[in-house]
Design an enzyme around this catalytic site. Structure first.
Site, PDB file in Angstrom:
ATOM      1  N   ARG A  37       0.866  -1.137   0.055  1.00 42.33           N
ATOM      2  CA  ARG A  37       0.086  -0.138  -0.162  1.00 42.33           C
ATOM      3  C   ARG A  37       0.861   1.297   0.155  1.00 42.33           C
ATOM      4  NH1 ARG A  37       0.363   1.862   4.971  1.00 42.33           N
ATOM      5  NH2 ARG A  37       1.363   0.300   6.537  1.00 42.33           N
ATOM      6  N   ASN A 126      -9.430 -20.122   1.297  1.00 39.18           N
ATOM      7  CA  ASN A 126      -8.574 -20.939   2.065  1.00 39.18           C
ATOM      8  C   ASN A 126      -7.832 -21.895   1.056  1.00 39.18           C
ATOM      9  OD1 ASN A 126      -6.928 -22.957   3.297  1.00 39.18           O
ATOM     10  ND2 ASN A 126      -8.088 -22.061   5.234  1.00 39.18           N
ATOM     11  N   MET A 127      -6.266 -21.705   0.727  1.00 39.65           N
ATOM     12  CA  MET A 127      -5.751 -22.379  -0.289  1.00 39.65           C
ATOM     13  C   MET A 127      -5.083 -23.730   0.104  1.00 39.65           C
ATOM     14  SD  MET A 127      -5.399 -19.893  -2.976  1.00 39.65           S
ATOM     15  CE  MET A 127      -6.249 -18.309  -3.255  1.00 39.65           C
ATOM     16  N   HIS A 158      -8.133 -17.723  15.510  1.00 36.74           N
ATOM     17  CA  HIS A 158      -7.084 -17.375  14.775  1.00 36.74           C
ATOM     18  C   HIS A 158      -6.280 -16.350  15.472  1.00 36.74           C
ATOM     19  CE1 HIS A 158      -9.302 -18.808  11.140  1.00 36.74           C
ATOM     20  NE2 HIS A 158      -8.191 -18.559  10.446  1.00 36.74           N
ATOM     21  N   LYS A 162      -5.992 -10.763  13.327  1.00 43.45           N
ATOM     22  CA  LYS A 162      -6.986 -11.253  12.046  1.00 43.45           C
ATOM     23  C   LYS A 162      -8.158 -10.175  12.273  1.00 43.45           C
ATOM     24  CE  LYS A 162      -9.764 -14.676   9.777  1.00 43.45           C
ATOM     25  NZ  LYS A 162      -9.132 -14.059   8.172  1.00 43.45           N
TER      26      LYS A 162
HETATM   27  P1  NAD Z   1      -1.436  -8.694   6.733  1.00 42.03           P
HETATM   28  O1  NAD Z   1      -2.287  -7.512   7.038  1.00 42.03           O
HETATM   29  O2  NAD Z   1      -0.129  -9.430   7.493  1.00 42.03           O
HETATM   30  O3  NAD Z   1      -1.142  -8.434   4.974  1.00 42.03           O
HETATM   31  C1  NAD Z   1      -1.681  -7.672   4.158  1.00 42.03           C
HETATM   32  C2  NAD Z   1      -0.867  -6.764   3.381  1.00 42.03           C
HETATM   33  O4  NAD Z   1      -1.909  -6.019   2.453  1.00 42.03           O
HETATM   34  C3  NAD Z   1      -0.156  -5.742   4.183  1.00 42.03           C
HETATM   35  O5  NAD Z   1       0.895  -5.717   4.114  1.00 42.03           O
HETATM   36  C4  NAD Z   1      -1.093  -4.481   3.593  1.00 42.03           C
HETATM   37  O6  NAD Z   1      -0.149  -3.359   3.817  1.00 42.03           O
HETATM   38  C5  NAD Z   1      -1.314  -4.847   2.330  1.00 42.03           C
HETATM   39  N1  NAD Z   1      -2.184  -3.814   1.694  1.00 42.03           N
HETATM   40  C6  NAD Z   1      -3.377  -3.249   2.353  1.00 42.03           C
HETATM   41  N2  NAD Z   1      -3.710  -2.195   1.312  1.00 42.03           N
HETATM   42  C7  NAD Z   1      -3.030  -2.480   0.351  1.00 42.03           C
HETATM   43  C8  NAD Z   1      -3.051  -1.868  -1.266  1.00 42.03           C
HETATM   44  N3  NAD Z   1      -4.136  -0.826  -1.525  1.00 42.03           N
HETATM   45  N4  NAD Z   1      -2.159  -2.338  -1.985  1.00 42.03           N
HETATM   46  C9  NAD Z   1      -1.464  -3.065  -1.653  1.00 42.03           C
HETATM   47  N5  NAD Z   1      -1.187  -3.919  -0.546  1.00 42.03           N
HETATM   48  C10 NAD Z   1      -2.141  -3.434   0.377  1.00 42.03           C
HETATM   49  O7  NAD Z   1      -2.537  -9.773   6.401  1.00 42.03           O
HETATM   50  P2  NAD Z   1      -2.367 -11.485   5.965  1.00 42.03           P
HETATM   51  O8  NAD Z   1      -2.282 -12.434   7.450  1.00 42.03           O
HETATM   52  O9  NAD Z   1      -0.949 -11.637   5.202  1.00 42.03           O
HETATM   53  O10 NAD Z   1      -3.700 -11.607   5.236  1.00 42.03           O
HETATM   54  C11 NAD Z   1      -3.951 -11.049   4.126  1.00 42.03           C
HETATM   55  C12 NAD Z   1      -5.327 -11.452   3.461  1.00 42.03           C
HETATM   56  O11 NAD Z   1      -5.105 -12.813   3.159  1.00 42.03           O
HETATM   57  C13 NAD Z   1      -6.436 -11.550   4.578  1.00 42.03           C
HETATM   58  O12 NAD Z   1      -7.772 -11.197   3.814  1.00 42.03           O
HETATM   59  C14 NAD Z   1      -6.392 -12.985   5.244  1.00 42.03           C
HETATM   60  O13 NAD Z   1      -7.761 -13.196   5.817  1.00 42.03           O
HETATM   61  C15 NAD Z   1      -6.328 -13.664   3.947  1.00 42.03           C
HETATM   62  N6  NAD Z   1      -5.734 -14.909   4.081  1.00 42.03           N
HETATM   63  C16 NAD Z   1      -6.027 -15.808   3.196  1.00 42.03           C
HETATM   64  C17 NAD Z   1      -5.587 -17.144   3.146  1.00 42.03           C
HETATM   65  C18 NAD Z   1      -6.083 -18.190   2.109  1.00 42.03           C
HETATM   66  O14 NAD Z   1      -5.673 -19.446   2.190  1.00 42.03           O
HETATM   67  N7  NAD Z   1      -6.935 -17.845   1.107  1.00 42.03           N
HETATM   68  C19 NAD Z   1      -4.953 -17.666   4.141  1.00 42.03           C
HETATM   69  C20 NAD Z   1      -4.239 -16.762   5.070  1.00 42.03           C
HETATM   70  C21 NAD Z   1      -4.745 -15.472   5.032  1.00 42.03           C
END
Ligand code: NAD
Length: 270
Positions: A37, A126-127, A158, A162
């Site tokens: 971001r 969830n992947m 969690h 989160k």
């Molecule tokens: P986190 O907060 O550590 O990381 C998110 C990142 O996104 C941060 O570095 C933040 O600065 C960045 N960000 C925010 N706005 C942005 C923008 N406009 N442009 C670019 N970057 C931006 O969170 P996390 O634990 O890494 O999780 C991220 C997401 O993934 C959450 O929604 C979480 O629930 C999800 N998640 C999904 C899975 C899956 O398997 N699908 C697994 C784990 C986490």
């Protein structure tokens, strides 16, 4: 080699994904961009070093549009607002997209679904292989137990940082159970309970979110009846399991036609 941009590269998942690409967790992927971001304190740093690995010669930027032309696909683990903002760029640049962001409302998911009419997209709350297997098993169990007096409750745990609750995975488990029971989740979901709630109706799926410490992600689906309780549980012990799935999705996507794919498609689960 497929050239990959990590969106959310300075985040918890972003760093694990960058290390995963560098360590060849899924074959044929090369880091082409790392985006976070505007205002992120790590902008300009080497993405590989930031992720705790070797230098990647890719600097963290806040400009997705500028790096898109040099890539084949984007892996996005950010926030709903960020994922929504990326959608028009993904469509205009016609790049494949792996979306792991959770916490999106239905109308926000519709924006990603609309993008999938133009580009190939894998979206999953969830992947991990284990959780995607759990989705299948829970749907099967719900179908087998339908109308036999089993109450469905979903408990998730969690880490304290989160941002959304219940977790996207818990909601997907609820969707899986509702499909098996032939219910509409929005009509039967209850988010926690408090006060004088009265007796539990049969047509209900309860969600319970626990938050604390550094728990990576635990999910349990209960089928509770008079005399017995069947439990399906999954415990993630490392974010690598999600990163592996996301990178497998990235390796699977190139060459696919436009469409919305799930991890069931990627992993070949029925
Ligand atoms: P986190 O907060 O550590 O990381 C998110 C990142 O996104 C941060 O570095 C933040 O600065 C960045 N960000 C925010 N706005 C942005 C923008 N406009 N442009 C670019 N970057 C931006 O969170 P996390 O634990 O890494 O999780 C991220 C997401 O993934 C959450 O929604 C979480 O629930 C999800 N998640 C999904 C899975 C899956 O398997 N699908 C697994 C784990 C986490």
């Amino acid at each position: 080699m497929q050239k990959v941009i990590i969106l959310g590269a300075a985040g918890r998942m972003g760093k694990v994904l960058i290390r995963g690409v560098q360590n060849g967790l899924a074959p044929g992927l090369q880091l082409a961009g790392a985006v976070d971001r505007p205002g992120c304190p790590d902008l300009g740093k080497d993405a590989g070093v930031l992720a705790g690995g070797a230098a990647a010669n890719v600097a963290l930027t806040d400009n997705l549009w500028a790096v898109l032309p040099g890539a084949d696909l984007v892996i996005d683990f950010t926030t709903p607002a960020s994922t929504l903002a990326a959608a028009p760029m993904m469509i205009a640049a016609k790049k494949a997209w792996v979306v792991g962001t959770t916490g999106m409302k239905l109308e926000e998911k519709a924006v990603v679904e609309n993008a999938a009419t133009v580009i190939p997209v894998v979206m999953s709350t969830n992947m991990s292989l284990g959780v995607n297997l759990l989705f299948c098993l829970v749907e099967q169990a719900a179908r087998a137990l339908k109308g036999r007096g089993y109450d469905v409750e979903i408990i998730e745990r969690h880490h304290r940082r989160k941002k959304d609750a219940p977790s996207g995975t818990a909601l997907s488990l609820g969707e899986a159970a509702a499909r098996g029971l032939e219910w509409k989740l929005s009509e039967v979901a209850v988010d926690g309970r408090t006060g004088i709630t009265g007796e539990r109706p049969a047509a209900q799926i309860g969600f319970h979110a626990v938050r604390g410490g550094d728990i990576v992600g635990d999910h349990t689906v209960l089928f509770a009846a008079d005399g017995e309780c069947v439990e399906f549980s999954h415990r993630a012990t490392s974010r690598e399991t999600f990163a592996l799935g996301a990178l497998q999705a990235a390796a699977w996507l190139p060459g696919r036609s436009a469409g919305l794919y799930s991890m069931r498609d990627v992993l070949g689960l029925a």
